[in-house]
Scaffold this motif. Structure first.
Motif, PDB file in Angstrom:
ATOM      1  N   TYR A 103       0.897  -1.129   0.165  1.00 27.72           N
ATOM      2  CA  TYR A 103      -0.007  -0.077  -0.106  1.00 27.72           C
ATOM      3  C   TYR A 103       0.773   1.242   0.042  1.00 27.72           C
ATOM      4  O   TYR A 103       0.414   2.366  -0.309  1.00 27.72           O
ATOM      5  CB  TYR A 103      -1.043  -0.015   1.094  1.00 27.72           C
ATOM      6  N   ARG A 106       3.036   4.322  -4.154  1.00 30.65           N
ATOM      7  CA  ARG A 106       2.035   5.178  -4.570  1.00 30.65           C
ATOM      8  C   ARG A 106       1.491   5.018  -5.808  1.00 30.65           C
ATOM      9  O   ARG A 106       0.293   5.244  -6.049  1.00 30.65           O
ATOM     10  CB  ARG A 106       2.584   6.614  -4.382  1.00 30.65           C
ATOM     11  N   LYS A 107       2.134   4.463  -6.778  1.00 32.94           N
ATOM     12  CA  LYS A 107       1.613   4.221  -7.975  1.00 32.94           C
ATOM     13  C   LYS A 107       0.958   2.789  -8.142  1.00 32.94           C
ATOM     14  O   LYS A 107       0.088   2.758  -8.717  1.00 32.94           O
ATOM     15  CB  LYS A 107       2.881   4.088  -9.138  1.00 32.94           C
ATOM     16  N   LYS A 110      -2.709   2.532  -6.893  1.00 32.82           N
ATOM     17  CA  LYS A 110      -3.710   3.093  -7.286  1.00 32.82           C
ATOM     18  C   LYS A 110      -4.580   2.240  -8.143  1.00 32.82           C
ATOM     19  O   LYS A 110      -5.889   2.304  -8.356  1.00 32.82           O
ATOM     20  CB  LYS A 110      -3.169   3.965  -8.151  1.00 32.82           C
ATOM     21  N   ASN A 177       1.849   6.626 -14.417  1.00 35.11           N
ATOM     22  CA  ASN A 177       1.937   5.619 -13.576  1.00 35.11           C
ATOM     23  C   ASN A 177       2.476   4.348 -14.286  1.00 35.11           C
ATOM     24  O   ASN A 177       2.786   3.169 -13.518  1.00 35.11           O
ATOM     25  CB  ASN A 177       0.428   5.156 -13.156  1.00 35.11           C
ATOM     26  N   HIS A 252       9.310   4.749  -4.949  1.00 39.97           N
ATOM     27  CA  HIS A 252       7.738   4.668  -4.955  1.00 39.97           C
ATOM     28  C   HIS A 252       7.091   4.739  -3.629  1.00 39.97           C
ATOM     29  O   HIS A 252       5.961   5.298  -3.460  1.00 39.97           O
ATOM     30  CB  HIS A 252       7.297   3.165  -5.661  1.00 39.97           C
ATOM     31  N   HIS A 253       7.718   4.391  -2.567  1.00 40.83           N
ATOM     32  CA  HIS A 253       7.248   4.616  -1.211  1.00 40.83           C
ATOM     33  C   HIS A 253       7.223   5.936  -0.732  1.00 40.83           C
ATOM     34  O   HIS A 253       7.728   6.765  -0.864  1.00 40.83           O
ATOM     35  CB  HIS A 253       7.865   3.735  -0.029  1.00 40.83           C
ATOM     36  N   SER A 256      -0.202   8.319   0.522  1.00 40.46           N
ATOM     37  CA  SER A 256      -0.976   8.723  -0.629  1.00 40.46           C
ATOM     38  C   SER A 256      -2.359   8.526  -0.017  1.00 40.46           C
ATOM     39  O   SER A 256      -2.513   7.504   0.771  1.00 40.46           O
ATOM     40  CB  SER A 256      -0.883   7.554  -1.858  1.00 40.46           C
ATOM     41  N   PRO A 257      -3.497   8.966  -0.653  1.00 38.33           N
ATOM     42  CA  PRO A 257      -4.842   8.838  -0.160  1.00 38.33           C
ATOM     43  C   PRO A 257      -5.071   7.300  -0.336  1.00 38.33           C
ATOM     44  O   PRO A 257      -5.968   6.893   0.641  1.00 38.33           O
ATOM     45  CB  PRO A 257      -5.597   9.699  -0.978  1.00 38.33           C
ATOM     46  N   GLU A 258      -4.882   6.554  -1.370  1.00 34.14           N
ATOM     47  CA  GLU A 258      -5.060   5.243  -1.566  1.00 34.14           C
ATOM     48  C   GLU A 258      -4.439   4.229  -0.598  1.00 34.14           C
ATOM     49  O   GLU A 258      -5.072   3.378  -0.014  1.00 34.14           O
ATOM     50  CB  GLU A 258      -4.854   4.931  -2.854  1.00 34.14           C
ATOM     51  N   GLY A 259      -3.244   4.783  -0.387  1.00 35.91           N
ATOM     52  CA  GLY A 259      -2.543   3.892   0.599  1.00 35.91           C
ATOM     53  C   GLY A 259      -3.185   3.898   1.912  1.00 35.91           C
ATOM     54  O   GLY A 259      -3.171   2.966   2.773  1.00 35.91           O
ATOM     55  N   TRP A 298       3.343   7.067   7.187  1.00 35.18           N
ATOM     56  CA  TRP A 298       2.718   7.255   6.046  1.00 35.18           C
ATOM     57  C   TRP A 298       1.483   6.825   5.822  1.00 35.18           C
ATOM     58  O   TRP A 298       0.548   7.382   5.216  1.00 35.18           O
ATOM     59  CB  TRP A 298       3.883   6.999   4.586  1.00 35.18           C
TER      60      TRP A 298
END
Length: 372
Positions: A103, A106-107, A110, A177, A252-253, A256-259, A298
């Motif tokens: 998670y 970040r990419k 998604k 992405n 990448h770490h 993010s809202p998704e994570g 995070w």
């Protein structure tokens, strides 16, 4: 293998060519129903593939029904032996720290928000991940006709189907992405099943020798190849695995809202796994202990008083555990056993599919299943 930013960036534009092409043709020819029927039946060894399958997918299933040539079966058996010994803890680590690690990408994360099946239902996500590992790592799982083979085929086809459907939404920024479920993301996810797990076990005080670690990594290298990861990019040693893990973290770490959304759903799922106030907030502490405070911050994993005790895990493990698996290794085993004993259900749209624990693993772990 020398991993560079330039090389890994190129992998973001690579998918899994053969099943991707098959899935694309099936969608074009309105044969999606046949694939759905196939995916439902793939996990049953005593069932043949549907006779109405298109020829090209039937050929692909036959071509991928065995391990790659030259596989070292002795190393495979050594890895399954390690899983028999620590499988409860491994299953639990996969449903906690490994998912949070994913998670944090970040990419890659998604993609999960584009699919209800993967993104919005933590219960099913955890159950299906656990089920996949149990089928693959059970003794004989990778042998011809083993349930692990069909589990791998199913996941690989699902990846191609999701890759196709996400791209068809018109809302996926491919330039930013890369392809959905690209080779780099597949590679990073593979680490969470192999090298990350070895580090997690050791961090919790469980004994894993260098030979066991390398054999376990080899096992997942074979599984990775069968899942469509390019063989030449998969780490061959724990040293390479650790180097790649650090590269992916740097690339990448981050928050993010998704994570954060996915992690919150994960923690809600695990809340109250063991009744009673004693273990409240232990799982967030274990996640912090295994993934580190930076990733945990995070992903907004809460702090808890358990963290203070974990600073002395070696001492408390030595004093309280005669076999020195470590106090927190023992606690993870207890939590993992509670998770498995739920007889978890992988949720589908309209029905429940039982979470199946292979017979030999049930015997080794002392798990009784009602009605058997």
């Amino acid at each position: 293998m020398l991993y560079t930013d330039e090389f890994l960036e190129k992998l973001r534009m690579e998918g899994d060519p053969i099943p991707d092409r098959i899935i694309e043709e099936l969608f074009e020819n309105s044969q999606v129903g046949a694939v759905n029927d196939l995916l439902k039946k793939l996990m049953h060894n005593n069932q043949k593939y549907p006779e109405e399958l298109p020829d090209h997918i039937e050929c692909w299933l036959e071509d991928t029904a065995n391990c790659p040539e030259g596989v070292d079966w002795e190393r495979i058996r050594k890895a399954t032996d390690l899983f028999k010994e620590h499988g409860i803890a491994i299953t639990f680590l996969l449903s906690t720290c490994s998912l949070v690690y994913c998670y944090a990408a970040r990419k890659g994360v998604k993609v999960l928000t584009f699919s209800y099946r993967l993104g919005q239902n933590a219960y099913r996500r955890i159950a299906e991940t656990g089920q996949f590992v149990l089928h693959v790592m059970a003794p004989g799982g990778l042998e011809s006709g083993g349930q692990g083979i069909k589990a791998i085929q199913k996941v690989r086809l699902m990846h191609s189907a999701i890759r196709h459907m996400v791209r068809m939404t018109g809302r996926w920024d491919e330039k930013e992405n890369g392809l959905p479920i690209c080779q780099e993301d597949l590679l990073g996810t593979l680490l969470t099943f192999s090298g990350v797990i070895i580090k997690g076990l050791r961090h919790l005080g469980m004994k894993v020798t260098e030979k066991q670690a390398e054999d376990y990594l080899y096992f997942w290298k074979i599984v990775g190849i069968m899942l469509g990861v390019r063989e030449d990019i998969i780490p061959k040693t724990m040293k390479e695995s650790n180097q790649l893990e650090e590269m992916i973290k740097k690339r990448h770490h981050g928050p993010s809202p998704e994570g954060i959304q996915m992690t919150r759903a994960l923690l809600e799922f695990h809340a109250g796994l063991i009744p009673g106030q004693m273990f409240d907030n232990m799982i967030p502490a274990l996640i912090r202990e295994t993934v580190g405070d930076q990733i945990a911050d995070w992903m907004e994993v809460p702090h808890s008083n358990w963290q203070k005790l974990m600073k002395y895990k070696e001492l408390t493990g030595f004093l309280l555990d005669s076999d020195y698996t470590g106090l927190f290794g023992s606690m993870v085993n207890r939590l993992g056993l509670a998770l498995i004993k739920r007889q978890s259900l992988a949720m589908t749209d309209y029905e429940y599919t039982p979470f199946l624990i292979p017979t030999e693993l049930r015997k080794v772990w002392g798990i009784e299943v009602k009605g058997r």
